[in-house]
Design a protein around this motif. Structure first.
Motif, short mmCIF file in Angstrom:
data_model
loop_
_atom_site.label_atom_id
_atom_site.label_comp_id
_atom_site.label_asym_id
_atom_site.label_seq_id
_atom_site.Cartn_x
_atom_site.Cartn_y
_atom_site.Cartn_z
N GLU A 105 13.30 31.46 -118.88
CA GLU A 105 12.66 32.63 -118.63
C GLU A 105 13.25 33.68 -117.77
O GLU A 105 12.92 34.87 -118.11
N LEU A 106 14.24 33.38 -117.29
CA LEU A 106 15.05 34.54 -116.42
C LEU A 106 16.40 34.95 -117.19
O LEU A 106 16.95 35.75 -116.99
N GLY A 107 16.33 34.42 -118.55
CA GLY A 107 17.74 34.66 -119.25
C GLY A 107 18.88 34.24 -118.60
O GLY A 107 19.90 34.79 -118.98
N LEU A 108 18.87 33.11 -118.12
CA LEU A 108 20.00 32.50 -117.56
C LEU A 108 20.14 31.05 -118.28
O LEU A 108 20.67 30.31 -117.63
N GLU A 109 19.62 30.92 -119.59
CA GLU A 109 19.85 29.54 -120.04
C GLU A 109 21.14 29.26 -120.39
O GLU A 109 21.53 28.09 -120.41
N GLN A 110 22.55 30.09 -120.27
CA GLN A 110 23.80 30.06 -120.25
C GLN A 110 24.13 28.97 -119.33
O GLN A 110 25.16 28.16 -119.28
N ILE A 111 23.29 29.12 -118.12
CA ILE A 111 23.76 27.97 -117.18
C ILE A 111 22.91 26.79 -116.66
O ILE A 111 22.98 26.17 -115.96
N ALA A 112 21.90 26.69 -117.96
CA ALA A 112 20.97 25.26 -117.83
C ALA A 112 21.48 24.14 -117.63
O ALA A 112 20.99 23.21 -117.16
N GLU A 113 22.71 24.00 -118.53
CA GLU A 113 23.45 22.77 -118.62
C GLU A 113 24.14 22.32 -116.97
O GLU A 113 24.39 21.04 -116.92
N LEU A 114 24.27 23.10 -116.30
CA LEU A 114 24.62 22.99 -115.02
C LEU A 114 23.68 22.45 -114.15
O LEU A 114 23.76 21.90 -112.99
N THR A 115 22.27 22.68 -114.55
CA THR A 115 21.08 22.14 -113.54
C THR A 115 21.31 20.59 -113.53
O THR A 115 21.52 19.80 -114.47
N HIS A 116 21.36 20.16 -112.13
CA HIS A 116 21.41 18.66 -111.58
C HIS A 116 23.00 18.22 -112.13
O HIS A 116 22.98 16.95 -112.12
N PHE A 117 23.93 18.91 -112.34
CA PHE A 117 25.26 18.63 -112.90
C PHE A 117 25.93 17.63 -111.80
O PHE A 117 26.08 18.38 -110.49
N ALA A 118 26.20 16.45 -111.95
CA ALA A 118 27.24 15.82 -111.13
C ALA A 118 26.21 15.39 -109.74
O ALA A 118 26.64 14.91 -108.94
N CYS A 119 24.81 15.22 -110.03
CA CYS A 119 23.88 14.93 -109.02
C CYS A 119 23.15 13.60 -109.40
O CYS A 119 22.91 13.56 -110.67
N THR A 120 22.76 13.00 -108.24
CA THR A 120 22.07 11.97 -108.65
C THR A 120 20.59 12.42 -107.97
O THR A 120 20.79 13.43 -107.37
N SER A 121 19.60 11.57 -108.30
CA SER A 121 18.22 11.73 -107.92
C SER A 121 18.35 11.83 -106.07
O SER A 121 17.85 12.58 -105.33
N GLU A 122 19.15 10.83 -105.66
CA GLU A 122 19.21 10.78 -104.16
C GLU A 122 20.02 11.82 -103.62
O GLU A 122 19.67 12.10 -102.45
N ASP A 123 21.06 12.38 -104.47
CA ASP A 123 21.64 13.47 -103.73
C ASP A 123 20.49 14.80 -103.56
O ASP A 123 20.40 15.45 -102.60
N ILE A 124 19.69 14.99 -104.59
CA ILE A 124 18.66 15.91 -104.38
C ILE A 124 17.62 15.53 -103.30
O ILE A 124 17.37 16.43 -102.63
#
Length: 175
Positions: free
Chosen positions: A114-133
């Motif tokens: 929606e913000l026009g930042l889909e080019q970085i979408a693949e970095l969402t949650h990158f190298a994270c586990t649920s426990e990290d978050i």
């Protein structure tokens, strides 16, 4: 292990509080819900995911460039403006994923588009586990609840006790 008689089946209790905190003490602890409720936790999870994206792009990882300040602010608005729409969106998504942190990841990805930042979408949650978050989110929610709610109320109690001590300083006490 014996089962409960039918008249004590848990389903007969309806919408009962889980504890005195969400029952008879609800009014007293209500300010904590901004931080310690499921919605408060999800807002913190969105914050952790967003700040992680900002950190990754800030280091130009994986072909990205640092985000402009306006882009960062638009991203941060995702958690600063977190409200009923996001709560409902997450509830709907979690009913399918059956995973709370995955639903948050999908929310962030959706908002990136929606913000026009889909080019970085693949970095969402990158190298994270649920426990990290979760661990970072729990730390944020507890710290904020203590600083914003608990400590101010404790200061009121301390001030009142100090006033009483001064008021009654000449009163003899048995010890």
């Amino acid at each position: 292990m014996t089962s409960l008689p039918r008249e004590h089946d848990a389903s007969s209790f309806g919408d009962q509080p889980l504890s005195p905190l969400d029952g008879r003490y609800r009014a007293a602890v209500a300010p904590l819900s901004d931080y310690l409720s499921e919605a408060g936790l999800n807002r913190a999870r969105v914050e952790v995911e967003v700040e992680w994206l900002i950190a990754l792009t800030g280091r130009s990882l994986f072909g990205t460039a640092p985000l402009e300040e306006t882009q960062k602010e638009r991203l941060r608005a995702l958690y600063r403006g977190f409200g009923a729409d996001e709560i409902a969106w997450l509830a709907e998504k979690e009913s399918v994923t059956r995973h709370d942190v995955k639903a948050v990841e999908y929310l962030v990805r959706d908002r990136l588009s929606e913000l026009g930042l889909e080019q970085i979408a693949e970095l969402t949650h990158f190298a994270c586990t649920s426990e990290d978050i979760n661990s970072a989110s729990y730390a944020l929610t507890v710290q904020r609840a203590v600083v914003q709610v608990w400590l101010p109320r404790l200061r009121v109690v301390i001030d009142r006790l100090a006033a009483l001590a001064h008021e009654h300083r000449d009163a003899p006490m048995l010890s």
